[in-house]
Motif scaffolding. Structure first.
Motif, mmCIF file in Angstrom:
data_model
loop_
_atom_site.group_PDB
_atom_site.id
_atom_site.type_symbol
_atom_site.label_atom_id
_atom_site.label_comp_id
_atom_site.label_asym_id
_atom_site.label_seq_id
_atom_site.Cartn_x
_atom_site.Cartn_y
_atom_site.Cartn_z
ATOM 1 N N ALA A 1 -4.092 42.380 -20.054
ATOM 2 C CA ALA A 1 -2.703 41.944 -20.239
ATOM 3 C C ALA A 1 -2.022 42.655 -21.405
ATOM 4 O O ALA A 1 -0.795 42.641 -21.507
ATOM 5 C CB ALA A 1 -2.662 40.433 -20.477
ATOM 6 N N ALA A 2 -2.790 43.286 -22.269
ATOM 7 C CA ALA A 2 -2.226 43.939 -23.452
ATOM 8 C C ALA A 2 -1.771 45.353 -23.127
ATOM 9 O O ALA A 2 -2.530 46.155 -22.582
ATOM 10 C CB ALA A 2 -3.253 43.965 -24.575
ATOM 11 N N ASP A 3 -0.529 45.647 -23.456
ATOM 12 C CA ASP A 3 -0.008 47.005 -23.290
ATOM 13 C C ASP A 3 -0.180 47.843 -24.562
ATOM 14 O O ASP A 3 -0.267 49.070 -24.494
ATOM 15 C CB ASP A 3 1.485 46.950 -22.934
ATOM 16 N N VAL B 1 8.643 44.987 -26.243
ATOM 17 C CA VAL B 1 7.611 43.962 -26.372
ATOM 18 C C VAL B 1 8.234 42.570 -26.257
ATOM 19 O O VAL B 1 9.236 42.274 -26.903
ATOM 20 C CB VAL B 1 6.871 44.101 -27.722
ATOM 21 N N SER C 1 5.777 39.696 -25.522
ATOM 22 C CA SER C 1 4.692 38.772 -25.840
ATOM 23 C C SER C 1 3.841 39.368 -26.952
ATOM 24 O O SER C 1 3.617 40.589 -26.979
ATOM 25 C CB SER C 1 3.793 38.497 -24.629
ATOM 26 N N ALA D 1 2.541 42.787 -25.304
ATOM 27 C CA ALA D 1 2.801 43.040 -23.881
ATOM 28 C C ALA D 1 4.291 43.171 -23.652
ATOM 29 O O ALA D 1 5.103 42.594 -24.384
ATOM 30 C CB ALA D 1 2.234 41.913 -23.016
ATOM 31 N N HIS E 1 5.976 42.045 -21.131
ATOM 32 C CA HIS E 1 6.604 40.924 -20.434
ATOM 33 C C HIS E 1 6.207 39.620 -21.118
ATOM 34 O O HIS E 1 5.196 39.548 -21.824
ATOM 35 C CB HIS E 1 6.214 40.900 -18.956
ATOM 36 N N ALA F 1 2.439 36.689 -21.323
ATOM 37 C CA ALA F 1 1.398 37.617 -20.867
ATOM 38 C C ALA F 1 -0.006 37.122 -21.160
ATOM 39 O O ALA F 1 -0.953 37.478 -20.442
ATOM 40 C CB ALA F 1 1.599 38.983 -21.525
ATOM 41 N N PHE F 2 -0.149 36.289 -22.188
ATOM 42 C CA PHE F 2 -1.488 35.943 -22.652
ATOM 43 C C PHE F 2 -1.826 34.495 -22.297
ATOM 44 O O PHE F 2 -1.455 33.560 -23.015
ATOM 45 C CB PHE F 2 -1.585 36.169 -24.160
ATOM 46 N N THR G 1 -7.208 34.824 -21.518
ATOM 47 C CA THR G 1 -7.002 36.032 -22.317
ATOM 48 C C THR G 1 -7.119 35.729 -23.805
ATOM 49 O O THR G 1 -7.709 36.501 -24.567
ATOM 50 C CB THR G 1 -5.617 36.638 -22.020
#
Length: 215
Positions: free
Chosen positions: A15-17, A94, A96, A116, A118, A121-122, A126
């Motif tokens: 989930a982490a970008d 960013v 989240s 993230a 969106h 996200a977490f 997660t």
């Protein structure tokens, strides 16, 4: 080691970008007093780091001081740290954020931060995975720090031993007398013993050794 932690976060938390590390760069009486950052030249993380330092607040900073993860589900709706959140919305995509303290053996090294693009996200799973990762990462960082400290101590011991040998040979004195001279030089000059030894080594390369101190 911190770079590896950052890479592991991106690999193990889908989930982490983006990911960064908030680092403790200065301590006083064992407590963090100055924070830095590690973002591996990622422009998004660098921007978020810069905003935290500009306003001297934000989730990445708060996480260093608390054991529970700091989670921002929607940056645009977050009421904590309003100036920081507004700036993140303005300057990044960013939406989240999650920050988890890195602590082991009674010492806090910083915080692991994941972002993230969106909102929401977490999820709980997660978050749990991130806490496990942060726990293992902190232990690894602690071990690396202890090893580095041990290596520095061994290097310092070797340096002091080398200088003591120089003094013993030069003035026909024993080990304890040589150490006493170095200790007195350190105290009188208010310079650490290792630095005194380094200065004497450098001076010996260019000039004759200094005369022994009068008793």
């Amino acid at each position: 080691m911190l770079q590896q932690v950052r890479g592991a976060a991106l690999e193990l938390l889908p989930a982490a970008d983006y990911a960064s590390i908030t680092t403790v760069t200065k301590r006083r009486r064992g407590r963090p007093t100055k924070l830095g950052s590690l973002s591996a030249d990622d422009p998004v993380c660098e921007q978020i780091d810069a905003l935290h330092h500009q306003y001297q607040q934000g989730p990445c900073f708060d996480a260093v001081a608390q054991s529970e993860p700091v989670v921002v589900n929607d940056v645009s709706m977050e009421t904590r740290w309003p100036a920081v959140m507004a700036a993140i919305v303005e300057h990044t995509q960013v939406r989240s954020m999650m920050s988890i303290q890195l602590t082991a053996a009674g010492q806090t090294f910083g915080a692991l931060n994941v972002f993230a693009a969106h909102s929401d996200a977490f999820d709980t799973q997660t978050r749990d995975n991130a806490v496990v990762l942060a726990t293992h990462a902190a232990v690894a960082v602690s071990a690396a720090t202890r090893l580095e400290s041990l290596n520095r101590a061994l290097e310092s011991r070797d340096l002091i031993g080398q200088v003591k040998g120089m003094l013993m040979e030069r003035w026909s004195i024993d080990d304890s007398q040589a150490f006493a001279i170095l200790s007195e030089l350190s105290q009188e000059s208010n310079v650490a013993l290792v630095q005194v030894c380094t200065q004497l080594i450098n001076a010996a390369r260019h000039t004759a050794p200094p005369a022994p101190l009068d008793e």
